[in-house]
Design a protein around this motif. Structure first.
Motif, PDB file in Angstrom:
ATOM      1  N   ALA A  77       0.842  -1.200   0.000  1.00  0.00           N
ATOM      2  CA  ALA A  77       0.000   0.000   0.000  1.00  0.00           C
ATOM      3  C   ALA A  77       0.875   1.246   0.000  1.00  0.00           C
ATOM      4  N   MET A  81      -5.275   5.367  -2.217  1.00  0.00           N
ATOM      5  CA  MET A  81      -6.286   4.556  -2.881  1.00  0.00           C
ATOM      6  C   MET A  81      -6.141   3.074  -2.522  1.00  0.00           C
ATOM      7  N   ASP A  82      -5.028   2.712  -1.870  1.00  0.00           N
ATOM      8  CA  ASP A  82      -4.771   1.313  -1.519  1.00  0.00           C
ATOM      9  C   ASP A  82      -5.325   0.929  -0.158  1.00  0.00           C
ATOM     10  N   PRO A  84      -8.372   1.737   3.158  1.00  0.00           N
ATOM     11  CA  PRO A  84      -9.612   2.406   3.552  1.00  0.00           C
ATOM     12  C   PRO A  84      -9.309   3.661   4.350  1.00  0.00           C
ATOM     13  N   SER A 283     -10.381   8.230  -7.477  1.00  0.00           N
ATOM     14  CA  SER A 283      -9.639   7.028  -7.093  1.00  0.00           C
ATOM     15  C   SER A 283      -9.777   6.681  -5.621  1.00  0.00           C
ATOM     16  N   GLU A 284     -10.329   7.594  -4.805  1.00  0.00           N
ATOM     17  CA  GLU A 284     -10.368   7.367  -3.358  1.00  0.00           C
ATOM     18  C   GLU A 284     -11.764   7.343  -2.756  1.00  0.00           C
ATOM     19  N   SER A 286     -15.180   6.393  -1.781  1.00  0.00           N
ATOM     20  CA  SER A 286     -15.964   5.164  -1.837  1.00  0.00           C
ATOM     21  C   SER A 286     -17.366   5.410  -1.301  1.00  0.00           C
ATOM     22  N   GLN A 311     -15.579   1.990  -8.427  1.00  0.00           N
ATOM     23  CA  GLN A 311     -14.367   1.324  -7.942  1.00  0.00           C
ATOM     24  C   GLN A 311     -14.733   0.443  -6.751  1.00  0.00           C
ATOM     25  N   PRO A 314     -11.623   0.165  -1.200  1.00  0.00           N
ATOM     26  CA  PRO A 314     -10.271  -0.265  -0.820  1.00  0.00           C
ATOM     27  C   PRO A 314     -10.307  -1.087   0.458  1.00  0.00           C
ATOM     28  N   GLY A 315      -9.482  -2.126   0.501  1.00  0.00           N
ATOM     29  CA  GLY A 315      -9.402  -2.970   1.681  1.00  0.00           C
ATOM     30  C   GLY A 315     -10.592  -3.889   1.858  1.00  0.00           C
TER      31      GLY A 315
END
Length: 466
Positions: A77, A81-82, A84, A283-284, A286, A311, A314-315
């Protein structure tokens, strides 16, 4: 006139694509004006960046520094974006571990300027020890930064509770409705909590207080009173650098993964000009299960053709498509295109079939939408996005989707209402016209190039003597 290539600049962006990309755009603009640029980030992020134009590869050096291990953050990470949102403070703690290797690199290169992001609050102290000039590059608009406050307020922790973020602060001397709503404040609580990591308020405060001047990604044509106020609040030069709008005619400015453009283009070519709504959240940002469901239901029943980009959270091991109403993809086939994963946003937005952009109000996306004259439908999700939405609505540049007043709940009826007003109803024509007219500000290359040239001149004239 181009600057001398002896002027060396080091760029230190935060580990988020929404920060890396504009820092790279600024790097390319500086390189075009004759500067030698060193762009510092981590290996995985370098791999994610768009390919540099061949004519600039000798002027921009991508400097890869491995991100040290930190318990609680997956080693792979390297970007926000990788992970939460709950892990963002730990990612910032891990980013702080780059202080020593970046210091060693700076000692080796001996740059004339260090241009850094708000997270790198330790850069000013480092630059002072080296006798090097430094500037904080603000990738936020001036209104949002004015709301956040001057260094004295940030470092003095004058906001004693989260409720203080829901009112216009005393240092804004004119009428304004730019403030967070209660449900928005809860979402960024972790960023101002210093129990886990250095808070964002401290990062902003030190980044602003310690720099020689501030470069800001906006222009006086868009928000003149806010830029003037920000300069007073900071007590130092605040220099607009324009909007760093990506060159729509240069494929090198798109992400490397552009193989799916033909897929989108074929679908868009089948639709009438100015009929389609593009829906994407960066990209981030959610959406929750409930929000995805209500958004999908609203788009389905709006009657408006749309391209929906989603998307995976993330996580999480959830497939975001499964979060849509059951049978949604089949029912909207032909009128709605649903895509999971990356999409060539600027290419889609510039297609003649696109009329509107339903956005999370990330500043990058707002710039791209208004730079191409697309009417904005606003659904802020996190960080400064609520403030951006208030600014745009106040200027008549978007239609915000209403949420529940207390809990921020999203309802499909509100999606339908906002989408139809922005896209098809007569009452929305004034907003559509205003958004189209913004191409002369956000998307005007000559105007924005002028701000870069002034920025380069300032760097040349104000670097510290070694």
């Amino acid at each position: 006139m181009k600057a001398s290539k002896s002027l060396k600049v080091v760029m230190v962006p935060w580990l988020a694509m929404g920060h890396l990309t504009p820092f790279l755009e600024l790097s390319k603009s500086l390189a075009k004006n004759g500067l030698q640029v060193y762009f510092v980030t981590t290996p995985n992020n370098i791999a994610r960046l768009p390919k540099l134009p061949p004519n600039l590869t000798s002027s921009i050096t991508l400097v890869s520094i491995p991100l040290p291990h930190l318990d609680g953050v997956p080693d792979q990470a390297e970007s926000s974006m990788d992970v939460p949102s709950i892990l963002q403070p730990l990612l910032k703690m891990r980013f702080d571990l780059l202080e020593s290797p970046i210091s060693a690199f700076l000692e080796e290169v001996q740059p004339d300027w260090i241009l850094y992001d708000f997270t790198s609050y330790w850069i000013p102290t480092m630059a002072a020890k080296m006798g090097v000039s430094c500037a904080y590059i603000a990738l936020f608009n001036a209104a949002s930064l004015s709301f956040i406050g001057p260094p004295s307020a940030l470092l003095g922790n004058v906001r004693s509770s989260l409720d203080d973020y829901t009112v216009v602060p005393c240092w804004i001397p004119f009428e304004s409705d730019i403030a967070y709503r209660p449900y928005e404040v809860v979402k960024f609580e972790h960023s101002v909590d210093a129990r886990i990591a250095t808070s964002d308020t401290v990062r902003f405060g030190n980044s602003i207080a310690g720099c020689d001047f501030v470069g800001i990604r906006t222009s006086p044509e868009f928000e003149p009173i806010w830029i003037n106020l920000l300069e007073k609040l900071y007590g130092k030069i605040v220099l607009p650098i324009g909007f760093l709008f990506p060159d729509c005619n240069n494929d090198d400015n798109e992400d490397l993964n552009c193989d799916n453009w033909a897929f989108f283009k074929e679908w868009l070519d089948r639709h009438e000009p100015g009929s389609v709504l593009y829906v994407a959240f960066g990209s981030e940002s959610s959406l929750t299960q409930e929000e995805v469901y209500e958004l999908g239901f609203g788009l389905e029943h709006s009657g408006v053709p749309f391209v929906l980009i989603l998307q995976d959270p993330p996580g999480s091991d959830k497939n975001v498509i499964d979060m849509l109403p059951e049978g949604f993809v089949g029912r909207v086939a032909g009128r709605g295109l649903v895509h999971r994963g990356w999409a060539p946003q600027v290419k889609i937005l510039r297609h003649q079939a696109i009329r509107g952009f339903l956005s999370h109000c990330g500043w990058n996306s707002v710039i791209e939408g208004l730079g191409l004259g697309r009417v904005l439908v606003l659904l802020p999700v996190m960080n400064d996005q609520g403030l951006v939405a208030r600014l745009l609505v106040g200027q008549g540049l978007g239609v915000e989707i209403e949420r529940g007043e207390k809990d921020g709940a999203l309802r499909s009826e509100s999606v339908i209402k906002a989408v139809r007003l922005a896209m098809v109803e007569k009452e929305g024509e004034e907003v559509r016209i205003k958004c189209r007219n913004m191409t002369s500000v956000f998307g005007d290359n000559k105007l924005n190039d002028g701000y870069i040239e002034a920025f380069v001149s300032y760097l040349e004239e104000n670097k510290k003597s070694k």
